[in-house]
Design a protein around this motif. Structure first.
Motif, PDB file in Angstrom:
ATOM      1  N   THR A  16       0.725  -1.198  -0.080  1.00 41.28           N
ATOM      2  CA  THR A  16      -0.231   0.072   0.083  1.00 41.28           C
ATOM      3  C   THR A  16       0.863   1.204  -0.108  1.00 41.28           C
ATOM      4  OG1 THR A  16       0.024   0.014   2.432  1.00 41.28           O
ATOM      5  CG2 THR A  16      -1.664  -1.364   1.297  1.00 41.28           C
ATOM      6  N   PRO A  17       0.383   2.342  -0.545  1.00 39.26           N
ATOM      7  CA  PRO A  17       0.979   3.787  -0.552  1.00 39.26           C
ATOM      8  C   PRO A  17       1.465   3.873   1.019  1.00 39.26           C
ATOM      9  CG  PRO A  17      -0.737   3.946  -1.810  1.00 39.26           C
ATOM     10  CD  PRO A  17      -0.829   2.571  -1.210  1.00 39.26           C
ATOM     11  N   ASN A  18       0.765   3.663   1.928  1.00 39.47           N
ATOM     12  CA  ASN A  18       0.869   3.902   3.328  1.00 39.47           C
ATOM     13  C   ASN A  18       2.314   3.083   3.848  1.00 39.47           C
ATOM     14  OD1 ASN A  18       0.132   5.496   5.732  1.00 39.47           O
ATOM     15  ND2 ASN A  18      -0.617   3.762   6.560  1.00 39.47           N
ATOM     16  N   GLN A  19       2.242   1.714   3.642  1.00 33.39           N
ATOM     17  CA  GLN A  19       3.310   1.000   3.723  1.00 33.39           C
ATOM     18  C   GLN A  19       4.821   1.446   3.146  1.00 33.39           C
ATOM     19  OE1 GLN A  19       1.691  -2.714   2.024  1.00 33.39           O
ATOM     20  NE2 GLN A  19       1.527  -3.545   4.171  1.00 33.39           N
ATOM     21  N   ARG A  20       4.615   2.015   2.045  1.00 32.87           N
ATOM     22  CA  ARG A  20       5.704   2.588   1.492  1.00 32.87           C
ATOM     23  C   ARG A  20       6.171   3.969   2.402  1.00 32.87           C
ATOM     24  NH1 ARG A  20       8.208   1.036  -3.363  1.00 32.87           N
ATOM     25  NH2 ARG A  20       8.915   3.469  -3.663  1.00 32.87           N
ATOM     26  N   HIS A  21       5.147   4.690   2.276  1.00 27.14           N
ATOM     27  CA  HIS A  21       5.389   6.065   3.202  1.00 27.14           C
ATOM     28  C   HIS A  21       5.884   5.902   4.578  1.00 27.14           C
ATOM     29  CE1 HIS A  21       5.064  10.074   4.109  1.00 27.14           C
ATOM     30  NE2 HIS A  21       4.187   9.589   5.418  1.00 27.14           N
ATOM     31  N   GLU A  22       5.570   4.878   5.441  1.00 24.62           N
ATOM     32  CA  GLU A  22       5.854   4.391   6.542  1.00 24.62           C
ATOM     33  C   GLU A  22       7.360   3.671   6.485  1.00 24.62           C
ATOM     34  OE1 GLU A  22       2.669   2.489   8.475  1.00 24.62           O
ATOM     35  OE2 GLU A  22       1.662   4.522   8.819  1.00 24.62           O
ATOM     36  N   GLY A  23       7.902   3.448   5.525  1.00 20.72           N
ATOM     37  CA  GLY A  23       9.032   2.493   5.324  1.00 20.72           C
ATOM     38  C   GLY A  23       9.018   0.996   5.730  1.00 20.72           C
ATOM     39  N   LYS A  24       7.755   0.466   5.511  1.00 15.81           N
ATOM     40  CA  LYS A  24       7.422  -0.865   6.198  1.00 15.81           C
ATOM     41  C   LYS A  24       7.717  -1.822   4.860  1.00 15.81           C
ATOM     42  CE  LYS A  24       4.284   0.067   9.622  1.00 15.81           C
ATOM     43  NZ  LYS A  24       2.578  -0.069   9.930  1.00 15.81           N
ATOM     44  N   ASP A  25       7.880  -1.187   3.628  1.00  9.14           N
ATOM     45  CA  ASP A  25       8.005  -1.896   2.441  1.00  9.14           C
ATOM     46  C   ASP A  25       9.234  -2.808   2.426  1.00  9.14           C
ATOM     47  OD1 ASP A  25       9.415   0.629   2.258  1.00  9.14           O
ATOM     48  OD2 ASP A  25       9.262   0.610  -0.140  1.00  9.14           O
ATOM     49  N   HIS A  26      10.370  -2.334   3.086  1.00  5.65           N
ATOM     50  CA  HIS A  26      11.609  -2.859   2.766  1.00  5.65           C
ATOM     51  C   HIS A  26      11.499  -4.312   3.626  1.00  5.65           C
ATOM     52  CE1 HIS A  26      13.958   0.138   1.241  1.00  5.65           C
ATOM     53  NE2 HIS A  26      13.382   1.047   1.937  1.00  5.65           N
ATOM     54  N   ALA A  27      10.902  -4.396   4.871  1.00  5.02           N
ATOM     55  CA  ALA A  27      10.681  -5.596   5.626  1.00  5.02           C
ATOM     56  C   ALA A  27       9.708  -6.432   4.979  1.00  5.02           C
ATOM     57  CB  ALA A  27      10.256  -5.041   6.968  1.00  5.02           C
ATOM     58  N   ILE A  28       8.647  -5.909   4.410  1.00  4.82           N
ATOM     59  CA  ILE A  28       7.636  -6.754   3.846  1.00  4.82           C
ATOM     60  C   ILE A  28       8.303  -7.694   2.641  1.00  4.82           C
ATOM     61  CG2 ILE A  28       5.558  -6.631   2.630  1.00  4.82           C
ATOM     62  CD1 ILE A  28       4.631  -4.359   4.178  1.00  4.82           C
ATOM     63  N   ALA A  50      13.112 -19.354 -11.481  1.00  2.00           N
ATOM     64  CA  ALA A  50      13.441 -18.664 -10.447  1.00  2.00           C
ATOM     65  C   ALA A  50      12.194 -18.044  -9.673  1.00  2.00           C
ATOM     66  CB  ALA A  50      14.236 -17.490 -10.703  1.00  2.00           C
ATOM     67  N   ILE A  51      12.256 -17.763  -8.287  1.00  2.18           N
ATOM     68  CA  ILE A  51      10.953 -17.077  -7.740  1.00  2.18           C
ATOM     69  C   ILE A  51      10.938 -15.717  -8.282  1.00  2.18           C
ATOM     70  CG2 ILE A  51      11.646 -18.468  -5.625  1.00  2.18           C
ATOM     71  CD1 ILE A  51      12.775 -16.035  -4.159  1.00  2.18           C
ATOM     72  N   ARG A  52       9.870 -14.924  -8.010  1.00  3.63           N
ATOM     73  CA  ARG A  52       9.506 -13.758  -8.285  1.00  3.63           C
ATOM     74  C   ARG A  52      10.504 -12.976  -7.824  1.00  3.63           C
ATOM     75  NH1 ARG A  52       3.647 -13.080  -6.772  1.00  3.63           N
ATOM     76  NH2 ARG A  52       3.442 -13.560  -8.781  1.00  3.63           N
ATOM     77  N   ASN A  53      10.511 -11.791  -8.585  1.00  2.00           N
ATOM     78  CA  ASN A  53      11.498 -10.672  -8.231  1.00  2.00           C
ATOM     79  C   ASN A  53      10.834  -9.737  -7.072  1.00  2.00           C
ATOM     80  OD1 ASN A  53      13.222  -8.209  -7.922  1.00  2.00           O
ATOM     81  ND2 ASN A  53      13.513  -8.064  -9.947  1.00  2.00           N
ATOM     82  N   TRP A  54      11.257  -9.856  -5.882  1.00  2.00           N
ATOM     83  CA  TRP A  54      10.741  -9.052  -4.690  1.00  2.00           C
ATOM     84  C   TRP A  54      11.493  -7.703  -4.464  1.00  2.00           C
ATOM     85  CZ3 TRP A  54       5.904  -9.864  -4.010  1.00  2.00           C
ATOM     86  CH2 TRP A  54       5.434 -11.262  -3.879  1.00  2.00           C
ATOM     87  N   ASP A  55      12.427  -7.240  -5.460  1.00  2.00           N
ATOM     88  CA  ASP A  55      13.208  -6.050  -5.098  1.00  2.00           C
ATOM     89  C   ASP A  55      12.167  -5.000  -4.940  1.00  2.00           C
ATOM     90  OD1 ASP A  55      15.430  -7.553  -5.103  1.00  2.00           O
ATOM     91  OD2 ASP A  55      15.955  -7.115  -7.326  1.00  2.00           O
ATOM     92  N   ARG A  56      12.855  -3.914  -4.247  1.00  2.00           N
ATOM     93  CA  ARG A  56      11.894  -2.815  -4.044  1.00  2.00           C
ATOM     94  C   ARG A  56      11.944  -1.885  -5.269  1.00  2.00           C
ATOM     95  NH1 ARG A  56      12.517   2.660  -2.277  1.00  2.00           N
ATOM     96  NH2 ARG A  56      10.760   3.261  -0.829  1.00  2.00           N
ATOM     97  N   ILE A  57      10.873  -1.444  -5.711  1.00  8.06           N
ATOM     98  CA  ILE A  57      10.641  -0.472  -6.730  1.00  8.06           C
ATOM     99  C   ILE A  57      11.117   0.852  -6.267  1.00  8.06           C
ATOM    100  CG2 ILE A  57       8.995   0.571  -8.612  1.00  8.06           C
ATOM    101  CD1 ILE A  57       7.572  -2.125  -8.446  1.00  8.06           C
ATOM    102  N   GLU A  58      12.013   1.491  -6.758  1.00 10.69           N
ATOM    103  CA  GLU A  58      12.389   2.989  -6.183  1.00 10.69           C
ATOM    104  C   GLU A  58      11.380   4.115  -6.432  1.00 10.69           C
ATOM    105  OE1 GLU A  58      14.758   3.522  -4.091  1.00 10.69           O
ATOM    106  OE2 GLU A  58      15.185   1.569  -4.122  1.00 10.69           O
ATOM    107  N   ASN A  59      10.968   4.067  -7.764  1.00 14.20           N
ATOM    108  CA  ASN A  59      10.004   4.997  -7.994  1.00 14.20           C
ATOM    109  C   ASN A  59       8.450   4.667  -8.406  1.00 14.20           C
ATOM    110  OD1 ASN A  59      12.027   7.270  -8.102  1.00 14.20           O
ATOM    111  ND2 ASN A  59      12.769   6.517  -9.991  1.00 14.20           N
ATOM    112  N   VAL A  60       7.642   4.993  -7.636  1.00 13.76           N
ATOM    113  CA  VAL A  60       6.371   4.637  -7.880  1.00 13.76           C
ATOM    114  C   VAL A  60       5.418   5.945  -7.829  1.00 13.76           C
ATOM    115  CG1 VAL A  60       4.475   3.485  -6.641  1.00 13.76           C
ATOM    116  CG2 VAL A  60       6.800   2.359  -6.397  1.00 13.76           C
ATOM    117  N   TRP A  61       4.480   6.067  -8.792  1.00 15.72           N
ATOM    118  CA  TRP A  61       3.770   6.815  -9.081  1.00 15.72           C
ATOM    119  C   TRP A  61       2.329   6.882  -9.066  1.00 15.72           C
ATOM    120  CZ3 TRP A  61       6.244  11.659  -9.686  1.00 15.72           C
ATOM    121  CH2 TRP A  61       7.418  11.697  -9.677  1.00 15.72           C
TER     122      TRP A  61
END
Length: 79
Positions: A16-28, A50-61
């Motif tokens: 969610t945008p809120n998870q990203r805003h709060e910085g929880k996305d890294h742990a998730i 291979a498993i799905r790429n779970w790398d963080r997307i830097e720019n989200v609009w």
């Protein structure tokens, strides 16, 4: 990726945008990597690659600026 649309964030795999805003996305995302890796280890026959790429997307609009939309449209047409 398979993990989302780089840049637009149209598909950021249920963060969610809120998870990203709060910085929880890294742990998730790190937890998701671990869960998928463990599932593949437990039952490798279910995985064809291979498993799905779970790398963080830097720019989200949510509403990308016109310049970014225009650039993406040009890339889509070239493909």
């Amino acid at each position: 990726m398979a993990g989302g649309d780089q840049g637009t964030g149209v598909d950021s795999w249920a963060l969610t945008p809120n998870q990203r805003h709060e910085g929880k996305d890294h742990a998730i995302l790190e937890q998701r990597k671990e869960v998928y890796a463990a599932a593949r280890t437990r039952n490798p026959a279910r995985w064809s690659g291979a498993i799905r790429n779970w790398d963080r997307i830097e720019n989200v609009w949510l509403n990308p600026p016109k310049a970014i939309r225009a650039k993406e449209q040009k890339l889509d047409r070239a493909a």
